[in-house]
Write a protein that holds these residues in place. Structure first.
Motif, PDB file in Angstrom:
ATOM      1  N   LYS A  13       0.811  -1.218   0.000  1.00 38.21           N
ATOM      2  CA  LYS A  13       0.000   0.000   0.000  1.00 38.21           C
ATOM      3  C   LYS A  13       0.843   1.266   0.000  1.00 38.21           C
ATOM      4  O   LYS A  13       0.315   2.366  -0.151  1.00 38.21           O
ATOM      5  CB  LYS A  13      -0.990   0.021   1.157  1.00 38.21           C
ATOM      6  CG  LYS A  13      -0.385   0.066   2.520  1.00 38.21           C
ATOM      7  CD  LYS A  13      -1.483   0.104   3.570  1.00 38.21           C
ATOM      8  CE  LYS A  13      -0.823   0.238   4.944  1.00 38.21           C
ATOM      9  NZ  LYS A  13      -1.672  -0.072   6.024  1.00 38.21           N
ATOM     10  N   SER A  14       2.149   1.118   0.178  1.00 36.61           N
ATOM     11  CA  SER A  14       3.027   2.288   0.046  1.00 36.61           C
ATOM     12  C   SER A  14       3.420   2.493  -1.398  1.00 36.61           C
ATOM     13  O   SER A  14       3.528   3.623  -1.863  1.00 36.61           O
ATOM     14  CB  SER A  14       4.329   2.095   0.826  1.00 36.61           C
ATOM     15  OG  SER A  14       4.087   1.882   2.159  1.00 36.61           O
ATOM     16  N   ARG A  42      15.927   4.977   2.937  1.00 34.18           N
ATOM     17  CA  ARG A  42      14.625   4.888   2.310  1.00 34.18           C
ATOM     18  C   ARG A  42      14.831   4.404   0.881  1.00 34.18           C
ATOM     19  O   ARG A  42      15.901   4.548   0.311  1.00 34.18           O
ATOM     20  CB  ARG A  42      13.967   6.280   2.241  1.00 34.18           C
ATOM     21  CG  ARG A  42      13.775   6.987   3.568  1.00 34.18           C
ATOM     22  CD  ARG A  42      12.430   6.638   4.157  1.00 34.18           C
ATOM     23  NE  ARG A  42      12.275   7.185   5.498  1.00 34.18           N
ATOM     24  CZ  ARG A  42      11.467   8.184   5.799  1.00 34.18           C
ATOM     25  NH1 ARG A  42      10.722   8.758   4.876  1.00 34.18           N
ATOM     26  NH2 ARG A  42      11.379   8.612   7.042  1.00 34.18           N
ATOM     27  N   ILE A  65       8.140  18.616 -14.408  1.00 31.48           N
ATOM     28  CA  ILE A  65       7.678  18.307 -13.059  1.00 31.48           C
ATOM     29  C   ILE A  65       8.378  17.046 -12.542  1.00 31.48           C
ATOM     30  O   ILE A  65       8.532  16.078 -13.265  1.00 31.48           O
ATOM     31  CB  ILE A  65       6.141  18.115 -13.070  1.00 31.48           C
ATOM     32  CG1 ILE A  65       5.471  19.423 -13.494  1.00 31.48           C
ATOM     33  CG2 ILE A  65       5.633  17.676 -11.703  1.00 31.48           C
ATOM     34  CD1 ILE A  65       4.011  19.291 -13.837  1.00 31.48           C
ATOM     35  N   THR A  66       8.799  17.093 -11.285  1.00 30.64           N
ATOM     36  CA  THR A  66       9.471  15.952 -10.671  1.00 30.64           C
ATOM     37  C   THR A  66       8.686  15.507  -9.450  1.00 30.64           C
ATOM     38  O   THR A  66       8.306  16.322  -8.619  1.00 30.64           O
ATOM     39  CB  THR A  66      10.883  16.356 -10.198  1.00 30.64           C
ATOM     40  OG1 THR A  66      11.579  16.945 -11.278  1.00 30.64           O
ATOM     41  CG2 THR A  66      11.659  15.157  -9.688  1.00 30.64           C
ATOM     42  N   LYS A  67       8.466  14.207  -9.350  1.00 31.85           N
ATOM     43  CA  LYS A  67       7.783  13.675  -8.171  1.00 31.85           C
ATOM     44  C   LYS A  67       8.751  12.743  -7.457  1.00 31.85           C
ATOM     45  O   LYS A  67       9.276  11.823  -8.066  1.00 31.85           O
ATOM     46  CB  LYS A  67       6.542  12.879  -8.582  1.00 31.85           C
ATOM     47  CG  LYS A  67       5.535  13.702  -9.346  1.00 31.85           C
ATOM     48  CD  LYS A  67       4.346  12.858  -9.751  1.00 31.85           C
ATOM     49  CE  LYS A  67       3.462  13.648 -10.697  1.00 31.85           C
ATOM     50  NZ  LYS A  67       2.340  12.846 -11.179  1.00 31.85           N
ATOM     51  N   THR A  68       8.988  13.017  -6.200  1.00 32.18           N
ATOM     52  CA  THR A  68       9.943  12.212  -5.434  1.00 32.18           C
ATOM     53  C   THR A  68       9.215  11.559  -4.284  1.00 32.18           C
ATOM     54  O   THR A  68       8.519  12.220  -3.522  1.00 32.18           O
ATOM     55  CB  THR A  68      11.059  13.115  -4.869  1.00 32.18           C
ATOM     56  OG1 THR A  68      11.589  13.897  -5.918  1.00 32.18           O
ATOM     57  CG2 THR A  68      12.158  12.289  -4.234  1.00 32.18           C
ATOM     58  N   HIS A  69       9.407  10.240  -4.147  1.00 29.59           N
ATOM     59  CA  HIS A  69       8.800   9.525  -3.039  1.00 29.59           C
ATOM     60  C   HIS A  69       9.890   8.823  -2.261  1.00 29.59           C
ATOM     61  O   HIS A  69      10.690   8.093  -2.836  1.00 29.59           O
ATOM     62  CB  HIS A  69       7.798   8.475  -3.552  1.00 29.59           C
ATOM     63  CG  HIS A  69       6.657   9.066  -4.311  1.00 29.59           C
ATOM     64  ND1 HIS A  69       5.463   9.410  -3.719  1.00 29.59           N
ATOM     65  CD2 HIS A  69       6.527   9.390  -5.617  1.00 29.59           C
ATOM     66  CE1 HIS A  69       4.656   9.913  -4.627  1.00 29.59           C
ATOM     67  NE2 HIS A  69       5.272   9.916  -5.785  1.00 29.59           N
ATOM     68  N   ASN A  70       9.939   9.067  -0.974  1.00 27.28           N
ATOM     69  CA  ASN A  70      10.908   8.359  -0.125  1.00 27.28           C
ATOM     70  C   ASN A  70      10.109   7.402   0.737  1.00 27.28           C
ATOM     71  O   ASN A  70       9.383   7.820   1.635  1.00 27.28           O
ATOM     72  CB  ASN A  70      11.662   9.362   0.761  1.00 27.28           C
ATOM     73  CG  ASN A  70      12.528  10.300  -0.062  1.00 27.28           C
ATOM     74  OD1 ASN A  70      13.377   9.858  -0.826  1.00 27.28           O
ATOM     75  ND2 ASN A  70      12.312  11.597   0.054  1.00 27.28           N
ATOM     76  N   LEU A  71      10.249   6.130   0.434  1.00 25.67           N
ATOM     77  CA  LEU A  71       9.430   5.144   1.133  1.00 25.67           C
ATOM     78  C   LEU A  71      10.235   4.387   2.172  1.00 25.67           C
ATOM     79  O   LEU A  71      11.371   3.983   1.922  1.00 25.67           O
ATOM     80  CB  LEU A  71       8.868   4.123   0.129  1.00 25.67           C
ATOM     81  CG  LEU A  71       8.043   4.682  -1.029  1.00 25.67           C
ATOM     82  CD1 LEU A  71       7.635   3.562  -1.956  1.00 25.67           C
ATOM     83  CD2 LEU A  71       6.822   5.399  -0.506  1.00 25.67           C
ATOM     84  N   CYS A  72       9.603   4.173   3.314  1.00 23.67           N
ATOM     85  CA  CYS A  72      10.258   3.399   4.373  1.00 23.67           C
ATOM     86  C   CYS A  72      10.254   1.936   3.979  1.00 23.67           C
ATOM     87  O   CYS A  72       9.302   1.451   3.387  1.00 23.67           O
ATOM     88  CB  CYS A  72       9.476   3.505   5.676  1.00 23.67           C
ATOM     89  SG  CYS A  72       9.133   5.183   6.131  1.00 23.67           S
TER      90      CYS A  72
END
Lengths: 279, 383
Positions: B79-80, B108, B119-126
């Protein structure tokens, strides 16, 4: 048309009469600010301003200029009242909001003044419905004291690029953080949710960026629950202006084009989140 | 690990994640020299899927300096990561490049999307460090092999309603058929039975070693079928008698995808009443029991998915042949804490704790004799 066959005499009693051939030109824009039941209506010769507030931290205003209406007659400098917005929207959609071409609901909104209900005459296909909605004493909307001279950062973006970001925002984040800066990352939306954090960066030279005027680096956090309703206005709009002032107050202004191509505005004011926890 | 995907590869990667989300709630990212593996296992350990993307799939694929000595495998919550790839159409339209970095200084997984309009989308996921759970499946030992275009299987499966949990695949020298499966068949009146058959000629490859009827979870397979259809890849099916796992796989030059599903031991529900009553459904969550917990955590160090070159399963062949005798109720009764479903689970992955090798034969076995450096470091700690 049945609506126009009212006697002359009746008309003279009203301090405000506003008519629209297409009621949806009003109902669609009101939907963009319906996050609370009650709305404050303020009519002036310039047009109609409808205000909805939430806990003194969030305020949304919809502006429908008088020239949008087929008829807009006002007998006083300012006419104000408060109504239940949900009820008003239900009435405006009383014919079911059908989208069959050529069929639309016509509206005539009339108000006799203080103490009188708001009367709506709605007509579709020869059938007329009359709705009378009780009005209340209008509350004074909060003055966020947001003036252009205090604005530190301003950007205007095409809504298309923001719509996707807002639909993807991590709702497990309690806040939405907005960073505006004359240097990298220029314009950034950030969330801090259960799975981690996310950043959406819009560079100043993006072709989605119509205007970029940032004088100083500012990062502010706003409660996600307060900003969520603004996504309705974003969905309707084609352009949005994002401004922050020296206190960190946020102003979002949406340019909405209705079905007939006419322009209306919706704006949201939001206070920054006081309990800022460092990341 | 640092890798970059461009264009359609991002969409394919997202599609793989969609398929894996049909299996389990967690996704394991396993960067290896031969590529990046994405794996998922369901909670009952009765379904396993692995998508292996070779370095050629990526525009850039670099393993960090520490990859040789210490494996970094990240377990992410589905779900992340799934929301990042939720709308594939929008990814196809907007995303130009996707960069995935593991072992960035802040512990991460960093997934960055470089989109149109700058446009830049950054996701830092645990993530959690974990040992990769790998199923080993000796497909070269399977008596039955089918290969068909994804379209064919998709067309067959389309006749079953979306809520259909399990289906039975039957093979004889004359035909292959699929029918829906209902346990306990008490309610004859309210069920619509669907069965369809295909002639062996319909398949690109048809090999029958033993006639069998295998019942497995359809829901968990749909993700792979959908992936295969979108990439126009043929699907291979390796299976044997009822009770042994079935393996569905697709591969092309740059990626391989495999789904291994356990099958019901007695697919016709005509076995011992105990089994019929509590016939494990592949998608069921099994209640916690000591044996079960061990099964989950004591992950066998793994062999590769296509084990033909490794050879070690041969040593366990006698165990496979013993299987039919173990379907008798007394064996299940001895396992006071395990339900038949957990037994099925144990059959899929041998729990390292049950070194004694009692009672439960292993269908999908680990290789403790593997010497290759990769597998060495993937061994789970001894319990």
């Amino acid at each position: 048309m049945p609506l126009s066959t009212q006697s002359q005499g009746e008309d003279e009693q009203y301090v405000l009469v506003a008519s629209l051939d297409h009621a949806r030109n009003l109902s669609n824009i009101l939907k963009a600010i319906t996050f609370k039941d009650h709305a404050i209506f303020n009519a002036t010769p310039n047009g109609l301003k409808v205000t909805v507030e939430d806990s003194k931290c969030l305020q949304a205003n919809a502006f429908i200029q008088s020239k949008i209406f087929q008829e807009f007659t006002i007998k006083e400098d300012m006419v104000g009242f408060q109504v239940n917005l949900t009820v008003l929207l239900d009435c405006l959609n009383i014919f079911g909001g059908s989208t069959t071409p050529g069929v639309s609901t016509a509206l005539r909104m009339c108000y006799k003044g203080y103490g009188y209900p708001l009367t709506l005459f709605l007509e579709e296909g020869g059938v007329v419905t009359v709705c009378k909605i009780n009005t209340q004493e209008p509350e004074e909307p909060v003055d966020f004291e947001f003036c252009s001279t205090n604005v530190t950062n301003k950007v205007i973006l095409q809504s298309e690029s923001l719509k996707e970001a807002f639909s993807e925002l991590d709702m497990t984040s309690e806040v939405l953080q907005i960073t505006m800066s004359p240097s990298q990352p220029y314009f950034r939306l950030s969330t801090f949710g259960n799975s981690g954090n996310a950043h959406y960066d819009y560079p100043k030279d993006s072709d989605m960026m119509e205007l970029f005027k940032c004088t100083k680096t500012q990062t502010n956090r706003y409660k996600m629950s307060l900003l969520k309703p603004s996504t309705k206005a974003l969905a309707l709009s084609c352009k949005v202006s994002v401004r922050t002032d020296s206190r960190g107050f946020l102003s979002l202004q949406y340019l909405v084009r209705n079905d007939d191509g006419q322009i209306c505005f919706v704006e949201y004011y939001c206070c920054p989140d006081e309990d800022v926890a460092e990341d | 690990m640092d890798c970059v995907l461009e264009g359609n590869a991002v969409k394919a990667f997202g599609k793989a994640i969609h398929s894996l989300s049909r299996i389990g709630d967690e996704l394991c990212l396993d960067p290896m020299n031969k590529g990046l593996a994405l794996r998922s296992v369901n909670s009952a350990h009765s379904a396993y899927a692995c998508f292996l993307f070779s370095p050629m799939f990526f525009t850039k694929y670099c393993l960090g300096p520490d990859q040789g000595s210490e494996k970094v495998q990240c377990k992410l919550l589905m779900k992340s990561i799934l929301p990042l790839f939720r709308c594939l159409a929008s990814i196809g339209r907007n995303v130009e490049q996707c960069q995935i970095q593991v072992n960035t200084p802040n512990d991460r997984v960093k997934i960055q999307f470089f989109c149109r309009h700058g446009i830049t989308k950054t996701h830092n996921l645990c993530y959690q460090d974990s040992e990769a759970l790998q199923a080993v499946f000796a497909s070269h030992l399977c008596p039955n092999v089918l290969k068909a275009p994804a379209r064919l299987l998709g067309d067959m499966v389309m006749h079953f309603p979306v809520y259909q949990e399990e289906i039975t695949l039957s093979i004889t020298p004359l035909r292959v058929s699929l029918r829906n499966y209902f346990e306990g068949a008490n309610d004859h009146m309210n069920i619509m039975y669907t069965e369809m058959s295909l002639h062996p000629d319909e398949f690109d490859y048809f090999l029958i070693g033993v006639e069998s009827d295998i019942t497995f979870c359809l829901k968990e397979l749909r993700g792979l079928l959908s992936f295969a259809e979108s990439h126009c890849l043929p699907v291979s099916i390796h299976f044997g008698a009822a009770g042994k796992p079935v393996c569905f796989s697709v591969d092309d030059m740059i990626l391989e995808a495999t789904v291994v599903l356990s099958t019901l031991v007695n697919s016709e529900s005509r076995g011992p009443s105990q089994l019929a009553e509590t016939a494990p459904r592949c998608a069921d969550v099994v209640s916690e029991s000591p044996g079960e917990a061990d099964c989950r955590t004591a992950v066998p160090a793994a062999m590769e998915m296509i084990a033909s070159s490794q050879g070690s399963p041969i040593t366990h062949l006698p165990a496979l042949l013993l299987l039919p005798t173990c379907t008798e109720p007394p064996h299940y009764q001895e396992e006071a804490h395990t339900t038949p479903a957990s037994t099925l689970c144990s059959l899929l992955f041998r729990a390292l704790s049950s070194e004694t090798g009692e009672g439960l034969p292993v269908l999908v076995c680990c290789s403790e004799e593997e010497e290759s450096e990769e597998e060495d470091v993937m061994r789970s700690p001894t319990l």
